[in-house]
Design a protein around this motif. Structure first.
Motif, mmCIF file in Angstrom:
data_model
loop_
_atom_site.group_PDB
_atom_site.id
_atom_site.type_symbol
_atom_site.label_atom_id
_atom_site.label_comp_id
_atom_site.label_asym_id
_atom_site.label_seq_id
_atom_site.Cartn_x
_atom_site.Cartn_y
_atom_site.Cartn_z
ATOM 1 N N PRO A 107 33.260 2.044 28.987
ATOM 2 C CA PRO A 107 34.641 2.350 28.635
ATOM 3 C C PRO A 107 35.473 1.059 28.574
ATOM 4 O O PRO A 107 35.182 0.107 29.300
ATOM 5 N N ILE A 108 36.501 1.072 27.748
ATOM 6 C CA ILE A 108 37.374 -0.107 27.624
ATOM 7 C C ILE A 108 38.762 0.243 28.126
ATOM 8 O O ILE A 108 39.309 1.287 27.788
ATOM 9 N N LYS A 109 39.316 -0.666 28.909
ATOM 10 C CA LYS A 109 40.651 -0.438 29.454
ATOM 11 C C LYS A 109 41.722 -1.062 28.557
ATOM 12 O O LYS A 109 42.617 -0.413 28.094
ATOM 13 N N ASP A 110 41.606 -2.368 28.322
ATOM 14 C CA ASP A 110 42.628 -3.055 27.520
ATOM 15 C C ASP A 110 41.934 -3.977 26.527
ATOM 16 O O ASP A 110 40.793 -4.397 26.746
ATOM 17 N N GLN B 48 55.641 3.112 27.875
ATOM 18 C CA GLN B 48 55.366 4.149 28.857
ATOM 19 C C GLN B 48 55.382 3.604 30.289
ATOM 20 O O GLN B 48 54.916 2.495 30.538
ATOM 21 N N CYS B 49 55.895 4.407 31.213
ATOM 22 C CA CYS B 49 55.995 3.963 32.608
ATOM 23 C C CYS B 49 56.013 5.189 33.502
ATOM 24 O O CYS B 49 57.055 5.609 33.960
ATOM 25 N N GLN B 50 54.835 5.769 33.739
ATOM 26 C CA GLN B 50 54.824 7.046 34.461
ATOM 27 C C GLN B 50 53.909 7.070 35.680
ATOM 28 O O GLN B 50 53.688 8.122 36.262
ATOM 29 N N GLY B 51 53.307 5.943 36.053
ATOM 30 C CA GLY B 51 52.430 5.969 37.220
ATOM 31 C C GLY B 51 51.080 5.362 36.888
ATOM 32 O O GLY B 51 50.903 4.743 35.836
ATOM 33 N N LEU B 52 50.139 5.564 37.793
ATOM 34 C CA LEU B 52 48.817 4.947 37.657
ATOM 35 C C LEU B 52 48.237 5.154 36.266
ATOM 36 O O LEU B 52 48.147 6.276 35.791
ATOM 37 N N MET B 53 47.824 4.067 35.630
ATOM 38 C CA MET B 53 47.227 4.057 34.294
ATOM 39 C C MET B 53 48.220 4.461 33.198
ATOM 40 O O MET B 53 47.832 4.763 32.083
ATOM 41 N N VAL C 112 52.941 -6.433 28.394
ATOM 42 C CA VAL C 112 51.527 -6.282 28.743
ATOM 43 C C VAL C 112 51.249 -4.809 29.058
ATOM 44 O O VAL C 112 52.044 -4.147 29.720
ATOM 45 N N SER C 113 50.124 -4.343 28.580
ATOM 46 C CA SER C 113 49.754 -2.947 28.810
ATOM 47 C C SER C 113 49.053 -2.761 30.155
ATOM 48 O O SER C 113 48.132 -3.501 30.484
ATOM 49 N N GLY C 114 49.513 -1.764 30.908
ATOM 50 C CA GLY C 114 48.786 -1.342 32.104
ATOM 51 C C GLY C 114 48.393 0.104 31.880
ATOM 52 O O GLY C 114 48.261 0.879 32.806
ATOM 53 N N ASN C 115 48.264 0.421 30.602
ATOM 54 C CA ASN C 115 48.233 1.809 30.185
ATOM 55 C C ASN C 115 46.868 2.228 29.675
ATOM 56 O O ASN C 115 46.269 1.536 28.863
ATOM 57 N N CYS C 116 46.412 3.342 30.137
ATOM 58 C CA CYS C 116 45.169 3.904 29.596
ATOM 59 C C CYS C 116 45.452 5.277 29.032
ATOM 60 O O CYS C 116 44.605 6.154 29.035
ATOM 61 N N ALA C 117 46.685 5.450 28.566
ATOM 62 C CA ALA C 117 47.124 6.781 28.146
ATOM 63 C C ALA C 117 46.519 7.176 26.814
ATOM 64 O O ALA C 117 47.160 7.108 25.780
ATOM 65 N N ALA C 118 45.293 7.605 26.856
ATOM 66 C CA ALA C 118 44.497 8.017 25.707
ATOM 67 C C ALA C 118 44.209 6.823 24.794
ATOM 68 O O ALA C 118 45.124 6.269 24.183
ATOM 69 N N PRO C 119 42.938 6.431 24.725
ATOM 70 C CA PRO C 119 42.566 5.213 24.002
ATOM 71 C C PRO C 119 42.998 5.191 22.540
ATOM 72 O O PRO C 119 43.384 4.146 22.021
#
Lengths: 128, 428
Positions: free
Chosen positions: B61-64, B204-209, B238-245
């Motif tokens: 899987p890829i995060k960023d 987006q800024c809603q919590g973990l991932m 910078v993205s800290g987001n994994c909100a649907a690839p």
């Protein structure tokens, strides 16, 4: 300190943490949304968006929604948002005979619970 | 403010005894890079792999995904708040590695991360398959909590990208691209007759991932704010987001934001591109209202005629998108929205979770529910089992013959809501 919200959730992690204001329901997200919809129709106001995070309601088994303790005249925005969330979820549930949210193992379920918990916790930190 | 991007095209990445950039080949000394990353005591071990265009390789899987950049001159350093200090960026010269990216891998939570196929039909869904990719495989120390694990992988990716681009610091670029952007007051004088346009970049800024960082700051709870387009090119977001690839905005999308690039092309010709407003996507309805009211009020104070607003993620962010549209239109400011859709495999369902009548100019970037069967790949970087749990995949995603059956939501950046790729949806 008095709690100014009702926390409607099917996420067991909230129960485990004895989260203030929790009303836990062991059910799927669509049924949870229908329950919240009737609360909203009877005058509760949505405080958090029902489709929190970007995890589709057919993927995660868990959602938590904050609504107001006080009831008044039905809030049009809340009623409409719940209607849209239910329609969106119904459409996604139709994608497969066995919805994705029913297929996860324990590790994935624990992650979904943690994400849902983190979102609500952060939301309350910011909005407090 | 003037920023020049010094571009170096990467034809290949190879591991070597010494890191350098020669003849279009980026040589990486794995040991030196690992030593740099292992300064973070939350990492127990790190290894690297390389994926090249056309190879029978799948990364999962890829995060960023991050484009390597490093500042040669000007104030601050790339990815301020993480690699650089928090000093203002967006001026001077920045070295950029083109046709090349970093893709961070390693499981954090059991879903939400994506796939890149380097060949076959899956490769058609994103631009990353046409790049030379360095993949850091980061193992955290035992017992690391998920929030810290996410931050550790995020920062390691940024450091890797900076390290790679730093190899070109003493070299002459193959090409340069310069951007100039005046102050708002100067623009008013210089382009009095051009329509004033602002870009509303929803983060987006809603919590973990589900978080985004600006100059290292998590944007949760911020009031909408103004940022120069040139700062964005220097990794200020910078993205800290994994909100649907399929529709998360990875760091590379921010660095190369196509809406900003297009608006800069038109700036001073047929429009006056005033700047970028960051508008956050919170989970709470009051925050959503506050962000949209505040953003539309900033647009009014600045005096713009129109905005383009792009969304990140789907579901609740559609409410932010529609509120931004509604409140801008109510103030007489024309609004164009950029999104993607989830309208079922047959495309028959409503594609957005929220809509408003004012949204009469909407660009969409594909249907995340589109179903694809991807052939078996000879090499897997990461863990193929992740396909069973990532967004768009399921327990039956991996066939006995090694094929992968997924929705394109699983493919990194396939429906990027900044328009980075080529997908769209059309009415039948």
């Amino acid at each position: 300190m008095s709690i100014k919200y009702r926390c409607i959730s099917n996420n067991p992690l909230f129960r485990e943490k004895s989260f203030p204001g929790l009303e836990y329901h062991e059910t799927d997200i669509l049924s949870l949304f229908r329950l919240i919809s009737s609360e909203v129709a009877s005058g509760s106001k949505l405080l958090s968006h029902p489709l929190t995070g970007s995890i589709r309601p057919d993927i995660t088994p868990y959602k938590t929604v904050l609504i107001s303790c006080e009831k008044g005249e039905p809030d049009c925005t809340s009623v409409l948002l719940m209607e849209k969330a239910i329609r969106y979820t119904e459409d996604l549930y139709k994608l497969r005979e066995v919805p994705l949210y029913e297929r996860w193992g324990e590790a994935a379920k624990a992650d979904f619970q943690m994400i849902d918990y983190s979102i609500i916790k952060q939301a309350l930190e910011v909005s407090a | 403010m003037k920023l020049t991007l010094n571009k170096f095209h990467v034809k290949d990445i190879q591991f070597a005894e010494k890191s350098s950039f020669e003849g279009g080949v980026l040589y990486i000394d794995k040991a030196e890079l690992a030593e740099y990353l292992l300064k973070d005591s939350n990492i127990s071990s790190v290894d690297f792999d390389i994926a090249r265009p056309g190879e029978s390789t799948r990364i999962i899987p890829i995060k960023d995904v991050i484009q390597p950049r490093y500042k040669k001159s000007g104030t601050g350093q790339i990815f301020p708040g993480f690699v650089g200090d928090v000093e203002t960026v967006g001026n001077g010269e920045t070295n950029v590695l083109e046709d090349c990216c970093v893709a961070t891998s390693g499981k954090i939570v059991a879903f939400q991360e994506g796939i890149i196929d380097m060949s076959g039909p899956g490769a058609e869904f994103n631009s990353f398959s046409k790049m030379n990719i360095l993949v850091p495989l980061i193992q955290p120390i035992e017992g690391l909590d998920k929030h810290t694990h996410e931050a550790t992988v995020r920062i390691a990716g940024l450091k890797t990208a900076a390290y790679m681009a730093k190899q070109t610091l003493e070299l002459e670029p193959e090409e340069t691209q310069s951007f100039e952007h005046e102050t708002i007051l100067e623009m008013g004088v210089k382009y009095p007759d051009l329509p004033k346009v602002i870009y509303v970049d929803m983060v987006q800024c809603q919590g973990l991932m589900h978080d985004t960082y600006v100059y290292g700051l998590n944007v949760k709870g911020i009031l909408s704010t103004l940022i120069s387009p040139l700062e964005v090119f220097d990794g200020a977001i910078v993205s800290g987001n994994c909100a649907a690839p399929g529709h998360k905005n990875a760091t590379i999308h921010h660095e190369n934001n196509p809406i900003i690039l297009d608006l800069l092309k038109h700036h001073g010709k047929d429009i006056c591109f005033v700047g970028v407003l960051l508008s956050n996507e919170s989970a709470m309805l009051k925050e959503k209202m506050r962000a949209a009211y505040y953003t539309s009020n900033l647009s009014r104070i600045i005096g713009v005629d129109g905005i383009i607003a792009s969304e990140e993620g789907g579901g609740n962010p559609e409410t932010d998108l529609m509120l931004n549209c509604k409140f801008h239109e109510q103030k007489g400011i024309k609004t164009v929205l950029v999104t993607d859709e989830y309208c079922g495999r047959d495309g028959a369902s409503q594609g957005l979770a929220d809509v408003t009548p004012e949204a009469d100019a909407v660009v969409t970037n594909g249907n995340g529910n589109q179903f694809v069967v991807l052939p078996k790949m000879d090499k897997i970087i990461g863990d193929i089992e992740a396909a069973r749990v990532i967004t768009g995949g399921n327990a039956n995603s991996i066939g006995d013959d090694g094929t992968l059956s997924v929705e394109i939501a699983a493919i990194m950046g396939s429906c990027c809501e900044m328009g980075y790729e080529h997908m769209t949806t059309r009415l039948r």
